[in-house]
Write a protein that holds these residues in place. Structure first.
Motif, PDB file in Angstrom:
ATOM      1  N   SER A  79       0.872  -1.181   0.000  1.00 52.96           N
ATOM      2  CA  SER A  79       0.000   0.000   0.000  1.00 52.96           C
ATOM      3  C   SER A  79       0.907   1.228   0.000  1.00 52.96           C
ATOM      4  O   SER A  79       1.896   1.266   0.750  1.00 52.96           O
ATOM      5  CB  SER A  79      -0.875  -0.025   1.252  1.00 52.96           C
TER       6      SER A  79
ATOM      7  N   GLY B 248      -8.805   1.135   2.346  1.00 54.30           N
ATOM      8  CA  GLY B 248      -9.845   2.145   2.475  1.00 54.30           C
ATOM      9  C   GLY B 248      -9.939   2.529   3.947  1.00 54.30           C
ATOM     10  O   GLY B 248      -9.051   2.213   4.735  1.00 54.30           O
TER      11      GLY B 248
ATOM     12  N   ARG C 132     -11.295  -1.303   5.334  1.00 61.04           N
ATOM     13  CA  ARG C 132     -11.859  -1.790   4.077  1.00 61.04           C
ATOM     14  C   ARG C 132     -10.779  -1.849   3.007  1.00 61.04           C
ATOM     15  O   ARG C 132      -9.721  -1.263   3.150  1.00 61.04           O
ATOM     16  CB  ARG C 132     -12.998  -0.866   3.631  1.00 61.04           C
TER      17      ARG C 132
ATOM     18  N   HIS D 128      -9.574  -1.473  -4.225  1.00 61.27           N
ATOM     19  CA  HIS D 128      -9.197  -2.279  -5.389  1.00 61.27           C
ATOM     20  C   HIS D 128      -8.248  -1.472  -6.280  1.00 61.27           C
ATOM     21  O   HIS D 128      -8.628  -0.435  -6.805  1.00 61.27           O
ATOM     22  CB  HIS D 128     -10.485  -2.654  -6.142  1.00 61.27           C
TER      23      HIS D 128
ATOM     24  N   GLY E  28     -11.353   7.761  -4.080  1.00 61.61           N
ATOM     25  CA  GLY E  28     -11.532   7.745  -2.630  1.00 61.61           C
ATOM     26  C   GLY E  28     -10.301   8.338  -1.953  1.00 61.61           C
ATOM     27  O   GLY E  28      -9.195   8.304  -2.515  1.00 61.61           O
ATOM     28  N   ILE E  29     -10.517   8.888  -0.772  1.00 64.61           N
ATOM     29  CA  ILE E  29      -9.437   9.567  -0.046  1.00 64.61           C
ATOM     30  C   ILE E  29      -9.322   8.969   1.346  1.00 64.61           C
ATOM     31  O   ILE E  29     -10.336   8.735   2.005  1.00 64.61           O
ATOM     32  CB  ILE E  29      -9.748  11.079   0.076  1.00 64.61           C
ATOM     33  N   LEU E  30      -8.099   8.733   1.773  1.00 61.08           N
ATOM     34  CA  LEU E  30      -7.866   8.199   3.117  1.00 61.08           C
ATOM     35  C   LEU E  30      -6.837   9.100   3.798  1.00 61.08           C
ATOM     36  O   LEU E  30      -5.687   9.160   3.372  1.00 61.08           O
ATOM     37  CB  LEU E  30      -7.318   6.766   3.013  1.00 61.08           C
TER      38      LEU E  30
ATOM     39  N   ILE F  33      -4.736   8.775  -1.948  1.00 65.14           N
ATOM     40  CA  ILE F  33      -5.743   9.057  -2.969  1.00 65.14           C
ATOM     41  C   ILE F  33      -5.738   7.921  -3.993  1.00 65.14           C
ATOM     42  O   ILE F  33      -4.682   7.545  -4.515  1.00 65.14           O
ATOM     43  CB  ILE F  33      -5.439  10.404  -3.684  1.00 65.14           C
TER      44      ILE F  33
ATOM     45  N   ASN G  65      -9.777   5.861 -10.124  1.00 67.16           N
ATOM     46  CA  ASN G  65      -9.954   4.960 -11.265  1.00 67.16           C
ATOM     47  C   ASN G  65      -9.844   5.787 -12.538  1.00 67.16           C
ATOM     48  O   ASN G  65     -10.648   6.689 -12.757  1.00 67.16           O
ATOM     49  CB  ASN G  65     -11.329   4.295 -11.202  1.00 67.16           C
TER      50      ASN G  65
ATOM     51  N   PHE H 104     -13.419  -4.283 -12.987  1.00 73.97           N
ATOM     52  CA  PHE H 104     -13.961  -4.191 -11.625  1.00 73.97           C
ATOM     53  C   PHE H 104     -14.493  -5.539 -11.161  1.00 73.97           C
ATOM     54  O   PHE H 104     -15.146  -6.252 -11.931  1.00 73.97           O
ATOM     55  CB  PHE H 104     -15.102  -3.176 -11.568  1.00 73.97           C
TER      56      PHE H 104
ATOM     57  N   LEU I 198     -18.219  -4.415  -7.136  1.00 72.03           N
ATOM     58  CA  LEU I 198     -18.010  -2.972  -7.306  1.00 72.03           C
ATOM     59  C   LEU I 198     -18.695  -2.407  -8.541  1.00 72.03           C
ATOM     60  O   LEU I 198     -18.927  -1.206  -8.641  1.00 72.03           O
ATOM     61  CB  LEU I 198     -16.507  -2.675  -7.428  1.00 72.03           C
TER      62      LEU I 198
ATOM     63  N   ALA J 184     -19.053   1.602  -8.866  1.00 74.60           N
ATOM     64  CA  ALA J 184     -17.778   2.259  -9.188  1.00 74.60           C
ATOM     65  C   ALA J 184     -17.721   2.632 -10.665  1.00 74.60           C
ATOM     66  O   ALA J 184     -18.375   2.012 -11.503  1.00 74.60           O
ATOM     67  CB  ALA J 184     -16.626   1.330  -8.850  1.00 74.60           C
TER      68      ALA J 184
HETATM   69  C1  BT5 Z   1     -11.776   5.112   0.562  1.00 80.28           C
HETATM   70  O1  BT5 Z   1     -12.182   4.323   1.589  1.00 80.28           O
HETATM   71  O2  BT5 Z   1     -12.484   5.497  -0.340  1.00 80.28           O
HETATM   72  C2  BT5 Z   1     -10.298   5.486   0.610  1.00 80.28           C
HETATM   73  C3  BT5 Z   1      -9.527   4.880  -0.533  1.00 80.28           C
HETATM   74  C4  BT5 Z   1      -8.088   5.332  -0.522  1.00 80.28           C
HETATM   75  C5  BT5 Z   1      -7.265   4.556  -1.489  1.00 80.28           C
HETATM   76  C6  BT5 Z   1      -5.871   5.120  -1.627  1.00 80.28           C
HETATM   77  S1  BT5 Z   1      -5.001   4.424  -2.955  1.00 80.28           S
HETATM   78  C7  BT5 Z   1      -3.527   5.130  -2.438  1.00 80.28           C
HETATM   79  C8  BT5 Z   1      -3.523   5.017  -0.931  1.00 80.28           C
HETATM   80  N1  BT5 Z   1      -2.942   3.748  -0.533  1.00 80.28           N
HETATM   81  C9  BT5 Z   1      -3.847   2.963   0.066  1.00 80.28           C
HETATM   82  O3  BT5 Z   1      -3.614   1.811   0.485  1.00 80.28           O
HETATM   83  N2  BT5 Z   1      -5.033   3.610   0.143  1.00 80.28           N
HETATM   84  C10 BT5 Z   1      -4.959   4.933  -0.422  1.00 80.28           C
HETATM   85  P1  BT5 Z   1     -13.699   3.964   1.923  1.00 80.28           P
HETATM   86  O4  BT5 Z   1     -14.523   5.207   1.976  1.00 80.28           O
HETATM   87  O5  BT5 Z   1     -13.623   3.105   3.128  1.00 80.28           O
HETATM   88  O6  BT5 Z   1     -14.175   3.153   0.684  1.00 80.28           O
HETATM   89  C11 BT5 Z   1     -13.813   1.817   0.488  1.00 80.28           C
HETATM   90  C12 BT5 Z   1     -14.938   1.155  -0.288  1.00 80.28           C
HETATM   91  O7  BT5 Z   1     -14.940   1.668  -1.631  1.00 80.28           O
HETATM   92  C13 BT5 Z   1     -14.769  -0.340  -0.428  1.00 80.28           C
HETATM   93  O8  BT5 Z   1     -15.344  -1.009   0.666  1.00 80.28           O
HETATM   94  C14 BT5 Z   1     -15.492  -0.626  -1.733  1.00 80.28           C
HETATM   95  O9  BT5 Z   1     -16.880  -0.707  -1.531  1.00 80.28           O
HETATM   96  C15 BT5 Z   1     -15.245   0.625  -2.548  1.00 80.28           C
HETATM   97  N3  BT5 Z   1     -14.079   0.466  -3.450  1.00 80.28           N
HETATM   98  C16 BT5 Z   1     -12.966  -0.289  -3.301  1.00 80.28           C
HETATM   99  N4  BT5 Z   1     -12.117  -0.126  -4.335  1.00 80.28           N
HETATM  100  C17 BT5 Z   1     -12.723   0.743  -5.171  1.00 80.28           C
HETATM  101  C18 BT5 Z   1     -12.349   1.311  -6.416  1.00 80.28           C
HETATM  102  N5  BT5 Z   1     -11.173   1.050  -7.015  1.00 80.28           N
HETATM  103  N6  BT5 Z   1     -13.223   2.186  -6.981  1.00 80.28           N
HETATM  104  C19 BT5 Z   1     -14.414   2.493  -6.411  1.00 80.28           C
HETATM  105  N7  BT5 Z   1     -14.805   1.993  -5.235  1.00 80.28           N
HETATM  106  C20 BT5 Z   1     -13.976   1.127  -4.616  1.00 80.28           C
END
Ligand code: BT5
Length: 321
Positions: free
Chosen positions: A90, A119, A123, A126, A188-190, A207, A210, A218, A222, A226
């Motif tokens: 990650s 996430g 979570r 992908h 998505g943002i973490l 960040i 897609n 997908f 998703l 998505a």
């Molecule tokens: C987020 O969490 O939306 C935060 C995602 C952050 C990802 C970035 S990538 C670079 C950095 N390194 C990491 O390891 N993470 C960050 P959350 O609100 O909890 O949403 C997660 C949910 O979004 C999952 O449970 C799925 O339902 C959905 N999801 C997973 N992968 C997806 C994708 N590629 N596109 C759209 N939805 C997705």
């Protein structure tokens, strides 16, 4: 240096540029030029080489490598130090390690593929290879820890504006950390931090966007929720480096303005771009479910929900529907 060489080759890709010109332009030896060119070829760049004429760039692989981002990025600080990995667990984990080892503000960790993208709340995110942008930024703002959630909202604004600038797509923000196109999640943002009780040491902003995924990329679960920039724009394939450069440029403007002037401008812009505000929503927090009219966000980035009984509920963290 390879970023500068690439920049030169991109600028001159209609014609040839000689080894001598490159060497003079970049202040490196002819042998060094040749070595860098070989390295670019190994990384998937195709160059035509003609004796006495020189080199011409004929194909750029669509990878957001450090070289490629560096070649087009015009920021002063955000993304000036770039760590690119073909594969990581990650980018968040790697950025956390680097922040603990004194990495400077603006350091960017970007990967083509994450084995275990994160996430919120454990979570998964992908992150298949060759398609999206998976990256983490290290920031060192002089703010108290309770203000860090403001950076999630600032990031959402910068990502939304960057997507608009690079792809001409009007994305929208769903509180707190989703970017949607036509109601489906495209980014998505973490936001995570390393902090002392009263002082932030580092904020790691992750960040995921897609970009060029097609529906078959997908997983089943998703598919219905998505989307990608490419799906939203009739399967157009976008340069990942250009998208990240646009986002980092918007980021730099917003971030340094925020450090000087505070959150108010960000808040206003966030509300303009948010799909959530003015709608009846259901917020599911860790402990309860609340229904109400989303009225806006506070100075701290907290969502204000007006319930049926007229009471205003402050939502700090939740999933909303
Ligand atoms: C987020 O969490 O939306 C935060 C995602 C952050 C990802 C970035 S990538 C670079 C950095 N390194 C990491 O390891 N993470 C960050 P959350 O609100 O909890 O949403 C997660 C949910 O979004 C999952 O449970 C799925 O339902 C959905 N999801 C997973 N992968 C997806 C994708 N590629 N596109 C759209 N939805 C997705």
């Amino acid at each position: 240096m390879r970023g500068k060489l690439l920049q030169l080759l991109m600028r001159t890709s209609n014609t040839f540029v000689s080894g001598q010109e490159i060497s003079e332009n970049l202040g490196i030896s002819r042998t060094a030029v040749w070595k860098h060119i070989e390295e670019l070829r190994k990384n998937g760049y195709e160059l035509e080489a003609v004796p006495r004429k020189g080199y011409r760039l004929t194909h750029t692989p669509n990878h957001a490598t450090a070289d490629e981002i560096e070649a087009i990025l015009s920021t002063e600080n955000i993304g000036k130090n770039i760590i690119y990995k073909k594969e990581v667990t990650s980018t968040q984990a790697l950025a956390h390690d680097m922040a603990r080892n004194d990495a400077s503000e603006g350091t960017l960790v970007v990967a083509d593929y994450q084995q275990k993208g994160k996430g919120r709340l454990g979570r998964e995110w992908h992150s298949p290879p060759g398609t999206g942008l998976w990256f983490s930024l290290i920031l060192r703002p002089d703010i108290p820890p309770q203000k860090a959630p403001q950076l999630t909202l600032l990031t959402a604004v910068a990502v939304t504006e960057g997507i608009n600038k690079a792809a001409g797509i009007e994305a929208q923000i769903k509180w707190p950390n989703d970017i949607l196109i036509d109601g489906k999640k495209t980014a998505g943002i973490l936001t995570e931090m390393q902090s002392e009780p009263d002082r932030v040491q580092a904020v790691i902003v992750g960040i995921g966007i897609n970009i060029n995924q097609q529906p078959e990329h997908f997983p089943e679960l998703l598919l219905s929720k998505a989307t990608s920039l490419s799906i939203a724009k009739e399967n157009k394939i976008f340069s990942r480096a250009k998208v990240i450069a646009a986002i980092l440029e918007r980021y730099e403007d917003w971030y340094y303005q925020y450090l000087i002037d505070g959150f108010e401008q960000v808040r206003k812009r966030w509300e303009e771009l948010a799909v959530t505000i003015g709608k009846e929503i259901t917020a599911t927090t860790v402990t309860k479910t609340v229904e109400g009219l989303a009225q806006g966000i506070t100075e701290d980035g907290v969502l204000l929900l007006k319930k049926k009984d007229g009471q205003i509920e402050h939502i700090y963290s939740a999933d909303i529907h």
